[in-house]
Structures are given as C-alpha cells and as structure tokens.
Design an enzyme around this catalytic site. Structure first.
Site, PDB file in Angstrom:
ATOM      1  N   VAL A 195       0.844  -1.196   0.000  1.00 53.19           N
ATOM      2  CA  VAL A 195       0.000   0.000   0.000  1.00 53.19           C
ATOM      3  C   VAL A 195       0.880   1.247   0.000  1.00 53.19           C
ATOM      4  O   VAL A 195       1.782   1.382   0.825  1.00 53.19           O
ATOM      5  CB  VAL A 195      -0.941   0.015   1.222  1.00 53.19           C
ATOM      6  CG1 VAL A 195      -1.796   1.284   1.216  1.00 53.19           C
ATOM      7  CG2 VAL A 195      -1.830  -1.216   1.219  1.00 53.19           C
ATOM      8  N   GLY A 196       0.604   2.153  -0.954  1.00 57.71           N
ATOM      9  CA  GLY A 196       1.449   3.333  -1.090  1.00 57.71           C
ATOM     10  C   GLY A 196       2.808   2.968  -1.646  1.00 57.71           C
ATOM     11  O   GLY A 196       3.812   3.635  -1.364  1.00 57.71           O
ATOM     12  N   ASP A 205      -1.611   2.433  -5.140  1.00 64.81           N
ATOM     13  CA  ASP A 205      -1.236   3.831  -4.942  1.00 64.81           C
ATOM     14  C   ASP A 205      -2.245   4.710  -5.671  1.00 64.81           C
ATOM     15  O   ASP A 205      -3.154   4.207  -6.342  1.00 64.81           O
ATOM     16  CB  ASP A 205       0.188   4.112  -5.428  1.00 64.81           C
ATOM     17  CG  ASP A 205       0.885   5.165  -4.565  1.00 64.81           C
ATOM     18  OD1 ASP A 205       0.279   6.256  -4.349  1.00 64.81           O
ATOM     19  OD2 ASP A 205       2.008   4.907  -4.114  1.00 64.81           O
ATOM     20  N   ARG A 206      -2.064   6.019  -5.537  1.00 63.43           N
ATOM     21  CA  ARG A 206      -2.975   6.962  -6.198  1.00 63.43           C
ATOM     22  C   ARG A 206      -2.956   6.706  -7.710  1.00 63.43           C
ATOM     23  O   ARG A 206      -1.900   6.409  -8.277  1.00 63.43           O
ATOM     24  CB  ARG A 206      -2.545   8.392  -5.887  1.00 63.43           C
ATOM     25  CG  ARG A 206      -2.685   8.777  -4.417  1.00 63.43           C
ATOM     26  CD  ARG A 206      -1.971  10.075  -4.099  1.00 63.43           C
ATOM     27  NE  ARG A 206      -0.529   9.909  -4.206  1.00 63.43           N
ATOM     28  CZ  ARG A 206       0.331  10.911  -4.343  1.00 63.43           C
ATOM     29  NH1 ARG A 206      -0.102  12.155  -4.420  1.00 63.43           N
ATOM     30  NH2 ARG A 206       1.623  10.676  -4.436  1.00 63.43           N
ATOM     31  N   HIS A 216       3.228   6.502   9.205  1.00 57.33           N
ATOM     32  CA  HIS A 216       3.685   7.695   9.934  1.00 57.33           C
ATOM     33  C   HIS A 216       3.223   8.986   9.258  1.00 57.33           C
ATOM     34  O   HIS A 216       3.335  10.064   9.830  1.00 57.33           O
ATOM     35  CB  HIS A 216       5.208   7.683  10.114  1.00 57.33           C
ATOM     36  CG  HIS A 216       5.998   7.969   8.882  1.00 57.33           C
ATOM     37  ND1 HIS A 216       7.319   8.356   8.913  1.00 57.33           N
ATOM     38  CD2 HIS A 216       5.666   7.927   7.562  1.00 57.33           C
ATOM     39  CE1 HIS A 216       7.763   8.534   7.686  1.00 57.33           C
ATOM     40  NE2 HIS A 216       6.787   8.284   6.846  1.00 57.33           N
TER      41      HIS A 216
END
Length: 352
Positions: A194-195, A218-219, A256
C-alpha cells in the site's frame, strides 16, 4: 526562575556550543546539497583510488579564489564522517565512506534523490512557517507556505511530484539490503504493498519470492503508466476506501504520514482485506518505533527529529510502541511482533 548568571561559566559556554551547533545545523544540510549538485561522490568513486585535493579541484574547475573555501568544506565533511583523508606524498587525498557512497548516482543504493527533494527550496522553505503552524489548527507548514496539503500539491505539480517519487524510490532501494534475507514473506501467496509508488519495494520482494503475487496500491496518477509483470500488478485506488484482498498487506514508511484516526481507518480496511482472503493473514509495517530506553542516543535523536518533521509537514507522527499497540487494538487486531530491521526502522507484524 533562576537567572543564567547562577550557572557556572563552563555550563553557559556549553549551552552556547549546543545553541550554535543547532543554529549552524542548516549548513550541514546545505553541504550535502553542495556535494550532490557538484557530483563529488561520483568524481571520487570514478577516480578508483584516493583522489588528492588538487586533482579534485582541477576536475571541478574551481577558480583559485574558492580553493580555500572548498578545502574547508571537504575538511568539515570529513570530520562529519562523509570522507576519509589520507596522506599521499605529503598531499591530502579523499576516499568515500559508507555515508558518501550513498550519494553516488547510479549505484544500487543511492539516496541522492532524497537530498535533492528534501532540500529543494519549495520543500525546505516551508519550515520558516513553524511559528504560524503552531497556531493554525490543522494546517501544516506546507498548507501555509504553498496553500495546499502536500498530497494535493504533488497532484497539481508534476515536476515536484516526479522529484518526490524519485526520492521515495531511492529510499525503497535500501529495502533490498533489509528484505533480501527477511523471512516475513515466507508462506504467503499474495501481498498488497500500500502506497508502494513505482514498485521498487514490490519488485525486490517479487525477485526474492517469484511465486508470491504482489499488488502495488497507490494513487491512480502514480501508477497509471506503470507496467507490471507475471507476479506484479499495479492498482490505482484509495486505501481509505478499500484495499485489495490478499494474505498480507505491507506498509513501508506509510502510516507515519497519517493521524491516529486515519491510521485506524486504514488498519480496519486492512483487517477486512486479509480476512476476506480466506485464511488468517497479517499486516506488515516497516516504520519507526521510538524507544529511548533501548536505542543509541543518535538513533533516538534521528527518530525524534523525524517526528517533528512529520508533524509539521503532513500532521503525521512517529510512534512509540505503546502508541502503535493502541492503534492495533482499536482497529480490532489481537497481537503484534516488533523486530529491528534497519538502523532506524523496525518491522512490525500485526495479526487479527
């Protein structure tokens, strides 16, 4: 409150040293930028042996008036651990250290893009807004200096988005060292990164575990022009909406970025994704775990500095173990395990 005059003179001077060390800390960052922009690590690397200072300035075509200044910079960076100084026929010569080798472009573990991104004035100048940030509710320094949150700014500015993605990709290359002997992926049939950006980490995992089916979420605009392979697929989407079903979900340096509330939502989606896969899966988090009692002083300093950075830039945070545990429990997970992974990152396995 006691006056400074009640302190011993030695204490006052020690205080001045600490103050000036941090005041001039800006120059530390700019010296790194100078190194990368001039390509000094590549020059020394390509020389194949210790390069004398006279050879270096000749290669750089430094005008005579600046030779002394360049020598001061090189001496300072050697003192900081970026070069080793040798004596060759009464001439000082330089070789790279582990830190400066990370700035050699084209090498397998080059972090020069991180330097170029974080020290780009568009990014670094935002920290002049820390005072205003203090009083502006949920606004970040980026909101204040550029008028929009970081992710929104990246969506609208392709050149900086490219710079940012290259920086994140360079950091992901470091995962090759950490993950090549890592047992955490053994026994898995599928995983969602993810990401995962351009897929650097996923490709490392795919090479090590060719039977493992990897998805990078991702986007949409990040992954729209990327090509996968037999066991690697890029998926455009939103982790706050849903996460593809898999045996495991991986977050490398992602959680984070987000507040506790946002992380709980993301982790709830993870729990649904790994539960829907048909067997008991897990979530794998590669991130900072602050631990002042166990870490060396310099490692703790780095983690706390990163915590300040995350809080001011994107309202994120670096977390202590008890903070991570609270998130996991509130998201419905039953247990977790934390293992050291790199110099400052930990591997966290979370189980439903």
């Amino acid at each position: 409150m006691a006056s400074n005059y009640s302190r011993k003179t030695r204490e006052i001077f020690q205080g001045q040293v600490l103050l000036y060390k941090n005041l001039y800390g800006l120059v530390d960052s700019m010296c790194l930028k100078w190194l990368v922009e001039l390509g000094i690590p590549e020059i020394i690397h390509n020389h194949g042996q210790p390069i004398t200072f006279s050879e270096l300035v000749l290669t750089l075509k430094v005008p005579p008036a600046k030779v002394g200044g360049v020598q001061s910079l090189m001496h300072y960076l050697a003192h900081k651990g970026f070069f080793e100084i040798h004596e060759i026929e009464e001439n000082e010569a330089y070789t790279l250290t582990a830190a400066s080798e990370l700035l050699v472009k084209g090498s397998g573990h080059c972090l020069a893009p991180m330097v170029e991104c974080l020290l780009n004035p568009t990014f670094s100048n935002s920290f002049h807004e820390l005072k205003k940030w203090t009083y502006e509710d949920d606004l970040t320094v980026f909101n204040i200096s550029l008028g929009s949150p970081l992710w929104e700014f990246l969506d609208k500015n392709s050149s900086f988005n490219k710079l940012f993605n290259e920086a994140m990709a360079s950091d992901s290359q470091m995962m090759n060292l950490a993950l090549r002997d890592c047992k955490v992926f053994e026994g898995l049939e599928s995983i969602v990164d993810v990401g995962g950006g351009t897929g650097i980490t996923a490709k490392i995992i795919c090479e090590a575990f060719p039977k493992l089916k990897c998805f990078v979420l991702d986007r949409p605009h990040v992954v729209e022009n990327l090509s996968g392979s037999n066991n690697l697929t890029f998926v455009g989407g939103d982790m706050f909406e849903s996460i593809p079903k898999a045996d495991a979900v991986l977050f490398k340096w992602i959680l984070h970025n987000w507040s506790d509330k946002d992380c709980r939502k993301i982790l709830e989606n993870c729990k649904e994704a790994i539960s829907s896969a048909g067997k008991k899966g897990k979530v794998i988090v590669i991130d900072v775990v602050i631990n002042e009692n166990r870490d060396e002083h310099e490692i703790t300093a780095l983690k706390l500095l990163m915590d300040v950075h995350m809080a001011s830039v994107i309202n994120g945070k670096e977390r202590r173990e008890e903070e991570w545990k609270k998130l996991f429990v509130e998201a419905g997970f039953q247990s977790y395990k934390i293992t050291p992974l790199t110099g400052y990152l930990s591997l966290i396995e979370i189980y439903p």
